[in-house]
Design a protein around this motif. Structure first.
Motif, mmCIF file in Angstrom:
data_model
loop_
_atom_site.group_PDB
_atom_site.id
_atom_site.type_symbol
_atom_site.label_atom_id
_atom_site.label_comp_id
_atom_site.label_asym_id
_atom_site.label_seq_id
_atom_site.Cartn_x
_atom_site.Cartn_y
_atom_site.Cartn_z
ATOM 1 N N PRO A 188 26.799 46.238 45.250
ATOM 2 C CA PRO A 188 27.290 47.595 45.000
ATOM 3 C C PRO A 188 28.625 47.675 44.277
ATOM 4 C CG PRO A 188 27.556 47.026 47.319
ATOM 5 C CD PRO A 188 26.759 45.919 46.698
ATOM 6 N N LEU A 189 29.386 46.594 44.232
ATOM 7 C CA LEU A 189 30.729 46.662 43.654
ATOM 8 C C LEU A 189 30.886 45.740 42.441
ATOM 9 C CD1 LEU A 189 32.936 46.822 46.879
ATOM 10 C CD2 LEU A 189 32.301 48.685 45.343
ATOM 11 N N VAL A 190 29.810 45.581 41.678
ATOM 12 C CA VAL A 190 29.906 44.775 40.466
ATOM 13 C C VAL A 190 30.888 45.403 39.481
ATOM 14 C CG1 VAL A 190 28.658 43.932 38.444
ATOM 15 C CG2 VAL A 190 27.627 43.761 40.690
ATOM 16 N N LEU A 191 30.770 46.703 39.259
ATOM 17 C CA LEU A 191 31.652 47.373 38.317
ATOM 18 C C LEU A 191 33.105 47.272 38.762
ATOM 19 C CD1 LEU A 191 31.973 49.101 35.797
ATOM 20 C CD2 LEU A 191 31.539 51.129 37.186
ATOM 21 N N TRP A 192 33.355 47.438 40.038
ATOM 22 C CA TRP A 192 34.721 47.317 40.567
ATOM 23 C C TRP A 192 35.274 45.919 40.333
ATOM 24 C CZ3 TRP A 192 36.767 44.396 44.687
ATOM 25 C CH2 TRP A 192 38.053 44.756 45.093
ATOM 26 N N SER A 193 34.433 44.901 40.481
ATOM 27 C CA SER A 193 34.893 43.520 40.289
ATOM 28 C C SER A 193 35.282 43.249 38.841
ATOM 29 C CB SER A 193 33.811 42.536 40.745
ATOM 30 O OG SER A 193 32.698 42.570 39.860
ATOM 31 N N HIS A 194 34.693 43.987 37.887
ATOM 32 C CA HIS A 194 35.019 43.776 36.480
ATOM 33 C C HIS A 194 36.458 44.164 36.167
ATOM 34 C CE1 HIS A 194 31.043 42.629 35.898
ATOM 35 N NE2 HIS A 194 30.527 43.669 35.266
ATOM 36 N N LEU A 195 37.070 44.980 37.014
ATOM 37 C CA LEU A 195 38.432 45.434 36.746
ATOM 38 C C LEU A 195 39.477 44.373 37.068
ATOM 39 C CD1 LEU A 195 38.130 49.026 38.248
ATOM 40 C CD2 LEU A 195 37.924 48.363 35.862
ATOM 41 N N HIS A 196 39.061 43.281 37.684
ATOM 42 C CA HIS A 196 40.012 42.249 38.107
ATOM 43 C C HIS A 196 39.840 41.009 37.236
ATOM 44 C CE1 HIS A 196 40.806 44.684 41.692
ATOM 45 N NE2 HIS A 196 39.499 44.874 41.730
ATOM 46 N N ASP A 197 40.103 41.180 35.962
ATOM 47 C CA ASP A 197 39.917 40.081 35.022
ATOM 48 C C ASP A 197 41.093 40.072 34.060
ATOM 49 O OD1 ASP A 197 38.831 37.972 33.662
ATOM 50 O OD2 ASP A 197 36.851 38.874 33.398
ATOM 51 N N SER A 209 42.805 50.273 42.663
ATOM 52 C CA SER A 209 43.588 50.272 43.899
ATOM 53 C C SER A 209 43.492 51.579 44.664
ATOM 54 C CB SER A 209 45.062 49.988 43.573
ATOM 55 O OG SER A 209 45.211 48.771 42.874
ATOM 56 N N SER A 210 43.098 52.664 43.995
ATOM 57 C CA SER A 210 43.172 53.977 44.623
ATOM 58 C C SER A 210 41.814 54.620 44.913
ATOM 59 C CB SER A 210 43.994 54.932 43.746
ATOM 60 O OG SER A 210 43.431 55.039 42.442
ATOM 61 N N LEU A 211 40.814 54.412 44.053
ATOM 62 C CA LEU A 211 39.525 55.066 44.255
ATOM 63 C C LEU A 211 38.746 54.393 45.378
ATOM 64 C CD1 LEU A 211 38.313 55.733 40.588
ATOM 65 C CD2 LEU A 211 39.427 57.310 42.174
ATOM 66 N N PRO A 212 38.007 55.155 46.165
ATOM 67 C CA PRO A 212 37.213 54.555 47.248
ATOM 68 C C PRO A 212 36.066 53.713 46.699
ATOM 69 C CG PRO A 212 36.712 56.888 47.019
ATOM 70 C CD PRO A 212 37.882 56.630 46.128
ATOM 71 N N GLY A 213 35.597 52.786 47.512
ATOM 72 C CA GLY A 213 34.558 51.869 47.063
ATOM 73 C C GLY A 213 33.278 52.567 46.664
ATOM 74 N N TRP A 214 32.899 53.639 47.396
ATOM 75 C CA TRP A 214 31.643 54.312 47.084
ATOM 76 C C TRP A 214 31.664 54.943 45.697
ATOM 77 C CZ3 TRP A 214 31.958 59.352 45.768
ATOM 78 C CH2 TRP A 214 33.062 60.094 46.225
ATOM 79 N N SER A 215 32.860 55.319 45.203
ATOM 80 C CA SER A 215 32.922 55.932 43.876
ATOM 81 C C SER A 215 32.548 54.930 42.790
ATOM 82 C CB SER A 215 34.325 56.489 43.623
ATOM 83 O OG SER A 215 35.302 55.455 43.572
ATOM 84 N N TRP A 216 32.911 53.666 42.987
ATOM 85 C CA TRP A 216 32.557 52.643 42.004
ATOM 86 C C TRP A 216 31.057 52.360 42.030
ATOM 87 C CZ3 TRP A 216 35.956 51.840 38.439
ATOM 88 C CH2 TRP A 216 37.310 52.029 38.730
ATOM 89 N N THR A 217 30.462 52.410 43.209
ATOM 90 C CA THR A 217 29.010 52.247 43.306
ATOM 91 C C THR A 217 28.293 53.392 42.612
ATOM 92 O OG1 THR A 217 29.310 51.127 45.434
ATOM 93 C CG2 THR A 217 27.098 51.906 44.899
ATOM 94 N N LEU A 218 28.828 54.614 42.779
ATOM 95 C CA LEU A 218 28.236 55.773 42.114
ATOM 96 C C LEU A 218 28.336 55.636 40.602
ATOM 97 C CD1 LEU A 218 27.053 58.636 42.114
ATOM 98 C CD2 LEU A 218 29.391 59.513 42.358
ATOM 99 N N MET A 219 29.517 55.278 40.095
ATOM 100 C CA MET A 219 29.688 55.108 38.647
ATOM 101 C C MET A 219 28.808 53.981 38.126
ATOM 102 S SD MET A 219 33.735 55.813 37.879
ATOM 103 C CE MET A 219 34.408 54.912 39.279
ATOM 104 N N GLN A 220 28.667 52.927 38.916
ATOM 105 C CA GLN A 220 27.811 51.812 38.527
ATOM 106 C C GLN A 220 26.370 52.278 38.359
ATOM 107 O OE1 GLN A 220 28.471 48.181 40.783
ATOM 108 N NE2 GLN A 220 26.277 47.797 40.895
ATOM 109 N N GLY A 221 25.896 53.097 39.268
ATOM 110 C CA GLY A 221 24.538 53.623 39.167
ATOM 111 C C GLY A 221 24.368 54.555 37.978
ATOM 112 N N LEU A 222 25.366 55.385 37.709
ATOM 113 C CA LEU A 222 25.292 56.296 36.565
ATOM 114 C C LEU A 222 25.246 55.534 35.250
ATOM 115 C CD1 LEU A 222 27.827 59.067 37.684
ATOM 116 C CD2 LEU A 222 25.335 59.237 37.581
ATOM 117 N N VAL A 223 26.090 54.514 35.123
ATOM 118 C CA VAL A 223 26.104 53.706 33.898
ATOM 119 C C VAL A 223 24.766 53.006 33.706
ATOM 120 C CG1 VAL A 223 27.129 51.677 32.800
ATOM 121 C CG2 VAL A 223 28.602 53.400 33.861
ATOM 122 N N LEU A 224 24.231 52.458 34.792
ATOM 123 C CA LEU A 224 22.961 51.745 34.698
ATOM 124 C C LEU A 224 21.832 52.698 34.289
ATOM 125 C CD1 LEU A 224 21.572 49.015 35.110
ATOM 126 C CD2 LEU A 224 21.184 49.660 37.493
#
Length: 296
Positions: A188-197, A209-224
């Motif tokens: 669920p947090l693949v997109l979030w992990s991309h930010l740490h490179d 650092s500020s957005l909740p984890g579920w928001s990154w999962t939601l954005m990940q699903g929308l992008v996909l």
């Protein structure tokens, strides 16, 4: 189906679509290449490290030897000059062909530094050369107006624009399928992990650092969903504008959050606008172009 495809290919397209790509795409490409062009003698010349000839190894299908430093700088100069000339609409077809040739050469010459922009650029610029680019909003158009030649048609069938439209949705769909076959559906947090490179920016650090984890999962699903179904979103008139807005927003965030990927984001945004911006928004620009040419 064949008839529908034939009618779609033969349907007139605003010339400004290819002109938008002609103006903005070379600038985005040169921006990406600028860091390499500054060290042309090490990039494609014999002053830097070169991968040796592997003798036909499958990982090196074509070996291009290093150029002498003087020739390397000449290629870099030709790339910059032809790219700027193409963007300005000066000798458009000739400059686009030279620009495409230099882009193809450097992509093959240094495969280690070949990025998505490196691989896409020759095809995009060849599409510019194949179309009626330079007939509006450029030096060639203004020169023709001064000679009293008739203004170019505002719309005409253009295979080059259709090619760029199909190229864009194909890239999106292929990228989405690759993501789905990877970890994007299971982690669920693949997109979030991309930010740490190494591409991390101040904005991406703040968002991660500020957005909740579920928001990154939601954005990940929308992008996909956007990428996998891009042919559907851009193919249907009812969803095309929404897909355009989503794509522009997505690439804006990519450019702001992933540092050097800015130039890739700008190139993709150029193709989005040139290929799919509503024609109602192109009409004011077309009228402006006509007034500029008539005043000239």
């Amino acid at each position: 189906m064949f008839r529908a495809i034939s009618e779609w290919l033969a349907r007139p397209v605003p010339v400004l679509r290819i002109e938008i790509v002609r103006i903005a795409a070379p600038l985005a490409i040169l921006g990406f290449m600028s860091g390499r062009l500054a060290h042309a003698d090490e990039w494609i010349g014999n002053a830097g490290f070169r991968v040796p000839d592997l003798g036909g190894d499958w990982r090196q299908p074509l070996y291009v030897p290093a150029l002498p430093s003087v020739v390397a700088w000449a290629v870099a100069l030709a790339m910059v000059a032809s790219g700027l000339a193409c963007a300005a609409g000066y000798k458009t077809r000739r400059s686009a062909l030279i620009f495409a040739a230099t882009l193809a050469f450097v992509a093959i010459s240094d495969r280690l530094a070949a990025f998505t922009v490196s691989k896409m650029s020759p095809a995009v610029v060849l599409a510019i050369a194949a179309g009626p680019a330079g007939t509006r909003l450029g030096v060639d158009a203004w020169t023709s107006a001064r000679r009293g030649e008739a203004a170019a048609d505002a719309e005409r069938p253009m295979g080059s624009v259709r090619f760029l439209q199909l190229l864009l949705v194909t890239i999106y769909s292929a990228s989405g399928i690759a993501k789905a076959r990877g970890d994007w559906l299971s982690v669920p947090l693949v997109l979030w992990s991309h930010l740490h490179d190494s591409y991390q920016t101040a904005l991406s650090f703040a968002l991660a650092s500020s957005l909740p984890g579920w928001s990154w999962t939601l954005m990940q699903g929308l992008v996909l969903a956007f990428e996998m179904l891009a042919p559907l979103w851009f193919g249907l008139p009812r969803t095309r504008t929404y897909a355009l807005v989503f794509g522009l927003g997505m690439h804006t965030m990519i450019g702001l959050c992933f540092g050097p990927v800015l130039w890739f984001a700008l190139l993709m945004m150029t193709l989005l606008v040139g290929g799919y911006v509503p024609e109602s928004l192109l009409e004011p620009l077309d009228r402006l172009a006509g007034r500029l040419e008539s005043r000239t």
